[in-house]
Design an enzyme around this catalytic site. Sequence first.
Site, PDB file in Angstrom:
ATOM      1  N   GLY A  29       8.252 -56.967   8.627  1.00 47.73           N
ATOM      2  CA  GLY A  29       8.256 -57.294   7.133  1.00 47.73           C
ATOM      3  C   GLY A  29       8.558 -56.254   6.302  1.00 47.73           C
ATOM      4  N   CYS A  48      12.138 -52.756   3.529  1.00 49.84           N
ATOM      5  CA  CYS A  48      13.271 -52.217   4.295  1.00 49.84           C
ATOM      6  C   CYS A  48      13.935 -53.152   5.150  1.00 49.84           C
ATOM      7  CB  CYS A  48      13.017 -50.940   4.852  1.00 49.84           C
ATOM      8  SG  CYS A  48      12.047 -49.927   3.517  1.00 49.84           S
TER       9      CYS A  48
END
Length: 436
Positions: free
Chosen positions: A260, A263
Site C-alpha cells: 500500500g 508510492c
Amino acid sequence: MNITIIGTGYVGLTSGTCFAEVGHHVTCVDNNPEKVEILLRGEVPIYEPGLAELVKQNVAAGRLKFTTSTEEGVRHGDVIFIAVPTPPQPDGSVDLSFIEKVAREIAQCLTPETGYRVIVDKSTVPVKTGEKVAETVRRYAPAGVEFGVVSNPEFLREGCAVDDLLNPDRIVIGSNDERALGLMQKLYEPFVAPVLVTDINSAELIKHAANSFLALKISYINAVATICEATGADVEKVAEGIGMDKRIGRQFLNAGLGYGGSCFPKDIKAFIAISEAIGQPFHLLKEVERINAAQLDRFLNKIREKLWVFREKKIALWGLAFKQNTDDVRESVAIRLAKKMIAEGATIVATDPQAIDTAQRLAGLTGPGISFTDDPYACLDGADALVIATEWPQFAAVDLNEIRKRLRTPLVFDGRNLLDPKDAAAAGLEYFSIGR
Ligand code: UGA
C-alpha cells in the site's frame, strides 16, 4: 552550496533537512502558510523517526529556512528542487499540474541577473517530464535567463527516510546539460554513495522501473504464498531459500496483505499508463496489481471461514498505518480491511503506535463500528478474534499467553506473518497467517 526545495511534503522536507545536515544552506518553500508556520515554530507536521531533531538542529545552526515565497527561494538556490505532489488521475496517469505550475513560477521569478540555475525534478514523474519542464521554463522566463534541467529521483522509504537519505544505495542524476551535472555532483560530494549519471529520460524511467520491480517482488512472493498454502509448504522458508541467491536477495520477499502507501499503488498505475500511452502495454504489471488486490480478499475469506459471519462480532485490529514506523495511512491495506469488516457488521477495536489520529482524520475511519485504544492488549478484551494488519515490530514481541487470556475465542489472523506458528499453537491460539 545554496539550495532551494519547493514543496515540504515527505520528500521535500526530509531531503531538504538532510542536505542542510551535510552542510548546505537550504531554503524550503511551501505555498501553505500554516505548514510553514508550524515548521518555523520548529515542529514537524509528519511522523518520521529522527526528522524532528534534525530540523531543530539545522534551523538553529542557520542552515535550514522556511518561506512561502518562491521568489525568495529562486533568489537563494543555485540548485532548485521541485518536490511537489504528482497525484494519480482517475485513469491512472499522473497529474502533472503542480509540477507545471511550479516550473512556471520559477520561470517568472528568474531574471538574467539571477545567474545560472539548475532546476531539479525530485518528485516521481513520467519519463519525458524534464523535457516539458525545460520547455515551460523557457516559455515563461524572460530572454537571457540561463538554466539546466535535471532529474534526480528519490528512493527514500517512509519510516527510515533520514537514514535512506544520508546513506543511500545510489544517487541517480540525469541531465543532458553538462554544467548542471557538474553542480549536482558537487552537491552530492558529502554523501558516501555511488553516483550514476545518465541522460534525463533514463533517470526518470529508473524511478518507475525500480518501484515497479519492488512491487513485482512482493506480488511474486504473495503468489508463491498461495501455492505454499495449498501444498503445505512454508513461504517464510521458501523466501529464505530463494533470497539466499545473491541474484534474488531476501529483501521485499515478505508475504502478507500486499503493498500500500502513497508510492507503489500510484507508481505502478502510472508506469502502466505510460506504457499504454506509447502503445507498448506492460501486461506484467497488471498482473502485479491483480495479485496485490487479491491478497486482501483471500485474507478476508480466511477470517470469514472461521467466524462465519461478521455481524455482532468484535474484532481486535492491530495496525492501521500502511507499514511500520509511520503514521501514513494513504492506500493502507489495514484501513481497507477495517472498512470491509465494519461494512459486514463487525465492531472493531483498533490500535496502532502512530496512526490512530491519521486513520480517523485522513482515512475517515470513524463511526459506530470502530473505536481505538493505545494499548494492544486492551483491544483484545472480549474480542472474537485478533487481526494483525501492519508489520510493526512491537506486535511481534507480544505475550502470547496474554492474548489467549484476553480473547473471548482464541482466533488470531496474522496478515503480516509476525508471530511464530509453533509458539502461537503452544499458547493455545488457533493461528492463521499467509502462506504457511
Ligand atoms: C517505496 C520504495 O521502497 C522507496 O524506495 C521509494 O523511494 C518510495 O516507495 C517512493 O517512491 O517514494 P515506501 O512506499 O515508503 O517506499 O515503503 P516500502 O517500505 O517500500 O513499503 C511499501 C509497501 O510494501 C508497504 O505497504 C509494505 O507493507 C509492503 N511490503 C514491503 C510488503 O508487503 N512486503 C515486503 O517484503 C516489503
